[in-house]
Design an enzyme around this catalytic site. Structure first.
Site, PDB file in Angstrom:
ATOM      1  N   CYS B 196       0.869  -1.249  -0.051  1.00  0.00           N
ATOM      2  CA  CYS B 196       0.025  -0.054   0.143  1.00  0.00           C
ATOM      3  C   CYS B 196       0.700   1.295  -0.096  1.00  0.00           C
ATOM      4  O   CYS B 196       0.235   2.362  -0.036  1.00  0.00           O
ATOM      5  CB  CYS B 196      -1.101  -0.033   1.158  1.00  0.00           C
ATOM      6  SG  CYS B 196      -1.651  -1.591   1.440  1.00  0.00           S
ATOM      7  N   HIS B 339      -2.931   8.303   5.591  1.00  0.00           N
ATOM      8  CA  HIS B 339      -3.096   6.980   4.825  1.00  0.00           C
ATOM      9  C   HIS B 339      -4.672   6.477   5.119  1.00  0.00           C
ATOM     10  O   HIS B 339      -5.131   5.783   4.059  1.00  0.00           O
ATOM     11  CB  HIS B 339      -2.189   6.004   5.421  1.00  0.00           C
ATOM     12  CG  HIS B 339      -1.975   4.621   4.695  1.00  0.00           C
ATOM     13  ND1 HIS B 339      -2.026   4.433   3.401  1.00  0.00           N
ATOM     14  CD2 HIS B 339      -2.272   3.473   5.348  1.00  0.00           C
ATOM     15  CE1 HIS B 339      -1.851   3.073   3.206  1.00  0.00           C
ATOM     16  NE2 HIS B 339      -2.326   2.422   4.115  1.00  0.00           N
ATOM     17  N   HIS B 373      -9.724   1.685  -1.016  1.00  0.00           N
ATOM     18  CA  HIS B 373      -8.382   1.271  -1.089  1.00  0.00           C
ATOM     19  C   HIS B 373      -7.785   0.824  -2.588  1.00  0.00           C
ATOM     20  O   HIS B 373      -8.152  -0.470  -2.599  1.00  0.00           O
ATOM     21  CB  HIS B 373      -7.944   0.463   0.137  1.00  0.00           C
ATOM     22  CG  HIS B 373      -6.585   0.406   0.411  1.00  0.00           C
ATOM     23  ND1 HIS B 373      -5.560   1.057  -0.255  1.00  0.00           N
ATOM     24  CD2 HIS B 373      -5.978   0.001   1.667  1.00  0.00           C
ATOM     25  CE1 HIS B 373      -4.322   1.007   0.434  1.00  0.00           C
ATOM     26  NE2 HIS B 373      -4.594   0.309   1.660  1.00  0.00           N
TER      27      HIS B 373
END
Lengths: 84, 441
Positions: B196, B339, B373
């Site tokens: 990620c 994030h 995401h």
């Protein structure tokens, strides 16, 4: 999908993949030797014909498609079998 | 000699909320989020706990210098990367001219291709293409035994053939390589697989290459495509209990930083590209930058493959190191693009560290509350959002943030925001952390 006869559609796919002048593509044109298809081009051409005609071509069948006319005849026969 | 200043001069985005930087940014400011039920046929394989995802909109890849022949040969992750790249080049005012019609390649006018690099991130690269080829490989003998018209056909979902380009379709470097080939870019070409954090790490490495004088320009970004035919990738994240579990009200399921958050919203895919140029290069071309990058820092948790270190020691060290490199004290940061996945632990730890380092001053938002995401693309998409926020001096709201996990200056309504400096954080599975500092040029 391209409209037209099977021959016109095969020539259209060959033109799209190999970027050769369609006027220079004859049924007798040898895909590798005369139209300059390298091994990756040949694989791309088979995939594109499968996509165009919504069918599958086995590796053995692909090996038999030496000229543009071979491809046209092969697809016409497959179409006949499907409609028979 | 002072180090080179690095400007962001072009941005391209392909995201679940929109394809194209302008519609994407408008959607962010308008609070438009992507959320939908997962494909119904995935339930034929397994009943997941999470039932929502952020699907990509349909788009015509041919608008982005990808032809039908190429589309058959490359994974959707690479199509998305090429889509964002074409947009970014256009946005930077870089003109491309066809170089080879058959190969469908281009040259970028007015740049030295040997002084341009490609730095790209991805989490799982061509995994969807891998799944499809593997299905053909494993299921062909089964299908042969069952014969045509078997009731199992709907489960097999076999492609027409094993893709002869399977290897180049799947390999992690396929997108970076495809961009380099497509635009005849011959400088360093590197792929970053930091889960990620991959997109952020890629942008950071492009920044470093220019700062070190190795490149004058860098095509940076990240891409991801996880919508495999069988939902197996989704299942992997679902079984790890990372995805949104409270799916009763789909519109409210994705809620980073909220007390009722229940996991992250899985995105089908996405990509973003940022064109970075040295100040000299950008000025020579007469292009106006959206923002400047002034620091990049990384750290590693050395804690767990799947969970953030709750103490966040390496993250704090990294953020302070980024601020040092940028020559900024924490009070100079006006905006933090977090994030912010929406998982219990991540948001709690990140909110705490923002509070500890910056206090309640900077505006904080969560782009994943809108987009879902996108894993290896997320850092690049959020770097794009941070740049656009600086360009337009505006921030988007955190969607579905009703009861904040901590008393921070969370953005609850989109609108104007003075941003002289901003921080973008990413934390990836494995323990990879990355921060970028952006400033108003």
């Amino acid at each position: 999908m391209t409209t037209g006869t099977i021959e016109q559609r095969v020539i259209s796919v060959v033109t799209e993949v190999l970027r050769v002048d369609p006027a220079k593509i004859m049924p007798s044109s040898r895909i590798k030797e005369e139209l300059g298809a390298d091994s990756l081009d040949q694989v791309s051409l088979i995939m594109s014909l499968e996509d165009e005609f919504k069918g599958s071509i086995t590796d053995d069948e692909a090996a038999g498609l030496v000229t543009v006319g071979d491809a046209v005849n092969f697809i016409e026969k497959k179409a006949e079998l499907q409609t028979a | 000699m002072s180090p080179h200043r690095i400007f962001i001069t072009g941005i391209g985005v392909a995201a679940p909320t929109a394809i194209g930087t302008d519609p994407f940014w408008r959607a962010c400011l308008d609070g438009i989020a992507a959320v939908a039920p997962i494909p119904a046929h995935w339930f034929n394989y397994h009943p997941p706990s999470s039932t929502l995802w952020a699907p990509l909109p349909d788009f015509d890849y041919r608008q982005y210098n990808v032809n039908r022949i190429e589309r058959m040969q490359i994974d959707t992750a690479t199509v998305l990367g090429l889509c964002a790249c074409k947009q970014a080049l256009d946005d930077a005012g870089l003109i491309t001219e066809q170089k080879d019609e058959k190969k469908n390649t281009f040259a970028v006018e007015g740049i030295d291709p040997a002084r341009c690099g490609v730095f790209f991130g991805t989490g799982m690269a061509g995994i969807a293409g891998f799944a499809l080829n593997q299905a053909f490989h494993c299921f062909s003998p089964i299908k042969e035994r069952l014969g045509d018209g078997s009731s199992a056909d709907s489960l097999l979902r076999m492609p027409a053939r094993f893709n002869p380009f399977a290897v180049s379709q799947i390999m992690p470097n396929a997108t970076a390589a495809s961009i380099g080939i497509k635009y005849s870019i011959t400088g360093p070409n590197t792929t970053f697989a930091n889960a990620c954090a991959a997109g952020t790490v890629a942008v950071g490495n492009g920044f470093r290459a220019i700062r070190a004088g190795r490149c004058s320009m860098a095509i940076t970004g990240g891409t991801e495509y996880l919508g495999d035919e069988f939902g197996g990738v989704f299942r992997g994240f679902d079984i790890a209990k990372t995805l949104v579990r409270d799916c009763v009200e789909p519109e409210k399921a994705n809620r980073p930083f909220d007390a009722k958050r229940s996991g992250f919203l899985f995105a089908e895919g996405g990509a973003a590209v940022l064109i970075l140029e040295s100040q000299e290069h950008a000025e020579r071309r007469g292009v106006k930058p959206a923002a400047e990058i002034t620091a990049f820092a990384e750290s590693f948790d050395a804690h767990s493959l799947m969970a953030l270190d709750p103490e966040a020691g390496p993250i704090k060290t990294m953020v302070r190191s980024a601020l040092d490199e940028a020559g900024l004290t924490p009070d100079r940061i006006d905006y933090v693009n977090a994030h912010a996945t929406g998982t219990q632990l991540n948001d709690e730890v990140e909110a705490r560290l923002i509070d500890e380092i910056f206090g309640k001053k900077p505006a904080v938002n969560a782009t994943k509350s809108l987009v879902g995401h996108t894993i290896g693309a997320s850092g690049a998409i959020e770097a794009a959002v941070t740049s656009l926020s600086i360009r337009d001096q505006a921030v988007h709201a955190c969607k579905n943030l009703e009861t904040p996990v901590r008393d921070l200056n969370f953005v609850t309504a989109s609108g104007p925001q003075e941003i002289r400096a901003a921080l973008k954080n990413s934390f990836g599975f494995g323990g990879h952390n990355a921060s970028l500092v952006f400033t108003r040029p």
